[in-house]
Design an enzyme around this catalytic site. Sequence first.
Site, PDB file in Angstrom:
ATOM      1  N   ARG A 264      54.887  37.348  13.412  1.00 36.21           N
ATOM      2  CA  ARG A 264      55.544  36.174  13.993  1.00 36.21           C
ATOM      3  C   ARG A 264      54.530  35.078  14.278  1.00 36.21           C
ATOM      4  NH1 ARG A 264      59.248  37.286  19.094  1.00 36.21           N
ATOM      5  NH2 ARG A 264      57.233  37.497  20.102  1.00 36.21           N
TER       6      ARG A 264
ATOM      7  N   LYS B 104      57.118  30.779  18.300  1.00 43.36           N
ATOM      8  CA  LYS B 104      56.715  30.757  19.717  1.00 43.36           C
ATOM      9  C   LYS B 104      55.725  29.622  19.965  1.00 43.36           C
ATOM     10  CE  LYS B 104      56.835  34.351  22.706  1.00 43.36           C
ATOM     11  NZ  LYS B 104      58.148  34.188  23.330  1.00 43.36           N
TER      12      LYS B 104
HETATM   13  C1  COI Z   1      58.086  37.334  26.376  1.00 42.00           C
HETATM   14  O1  COI Z   1      59.098  37.985  26.622  1.00 42.00           O
HETATM   15  O2  COI Z   1      56.985  37.833  26.061  1.00 42.00           O
HETATM   16  C2  COI Z   1      58.170  35.920  26.403  1.00 42.00           C
HETATM   17  O3  COI Z   1      57.696  35.275  25.542  1.00 42.00           O
HETATM   18  C3  COI Z   1      58.754  35.331  27.578  1.00 42.00           C
HETATM   19  C4  COI Z   1      57.701  34.609  28.323  1.00 42.00           C
HETATM   20  C5  COI Z   1      57.884  33.162  28.115  1.00 42.00           C
HETATM   21  C6  COI Z   1      57.644  35.022  29.727  1.00 42.00           C
END
Ligand code: COI
Length: 358
Positions: A104, A205
């Site tokens: 990802r 992300k």
């Molecule tokens: C995760 O679940 O690892 C996320 O990316 C959420 C995060 C923004 C706390």
Amino acid sequence: MSPPSNLGNFKDGSESAAGENYADINWDNYELGFYLVPTDYMYVMKCAKGDKFSQGSIVPYGNIEISPSAGILNYGQGLFEGLKAYRTEDGRILLFRPDENAQRMKRGADRLCMPSPSNDQFVNAVKQIVLANKRWVPPSGKGSLYVRPLLMGTGASLGVGPAPEYTFLIYCSPVGSYHKGALNFKVEDKLYRAISGSGGTGGIKSVTNYAPVYTAMTEAKANGFSDVLFLDSATGKYIEEATACNVFVVKDNSIFTPEIDGTILPGITRKSIIEIAIDLGYQVMERAVSVEEMLGADEMFCTGTAMVVNSVASVTYKETRVDYKTGPEALSAKLRATLVGIQTGCVEDKKSWTVLVD
Ligand code: COI
């Protein structure tokens, strides 16, 4: 959020009955939440634009020096990942599908014009940093070590364009639950999390996907809600995801979740829960889910690395509030137990999802 002061003295260690060394946190009496507890080390690897990442190193955890005109600071050229290391009852340390995070990150890096570590480099770096911070992996049943890889343009660039240098950095923090108890969602119908369709960045992300949800989230929290549920920006009729998790609705024996279309984040927990649910005999449909469908569902839950699987107690859309099934009889409880069982080595890992850190 900062850790509570009664968490322990981080400088000294202690030894468990099994001879394991642990950081001096009051593991038995304190319930960890999702906030930063700095550990001993972080991993850093750099590469120039046009080059490949080659050699990283473990360094003491601490602040980093960065040019004021770094790509990440000025133009948001950055990605993050999140994965967890769990300690099993017999003291082993397991990662959950770290290769999925590597892939990802690579897809996100391609989208943001950044070089990315290879799958092997990513997974090896994660293993190294977890081993280096082993004393911070909570005892079995007390939480997990959250591992946060970052990839960012750290080279200086005044003009808009890919930075001349990149840094892959991993830091960690022991964590417990992200949210306590079932969630109460407020549906946001004015602000959007991502541009609908395949042209945006909702499906990667990118660090830039998160701050834009703060206005809606802060307002919802001020009004007593736990989180915000976003709708598609094209029509405002279909549910997408919450601030930091994917969502599912359950009706009779079927489970529905928005399909991965470029807008929805391809969550690794999401993907794993779909497989677990199918194996348990449920029909899972990945397709657009309308607000009406959600309001008519029996149950709703959300998934994410930080969140794991969390049930949704209620959703409020404009003036309508709907309550859902929660508690030990809810499907989400069964799915969560199976997933956490695999992650912690208590349920047989038939799919080879876990990776031993040794
Ligand atoms: C995760 O679940 O690892 C996320 O990316 C959420 C995060 C923004 C706390």
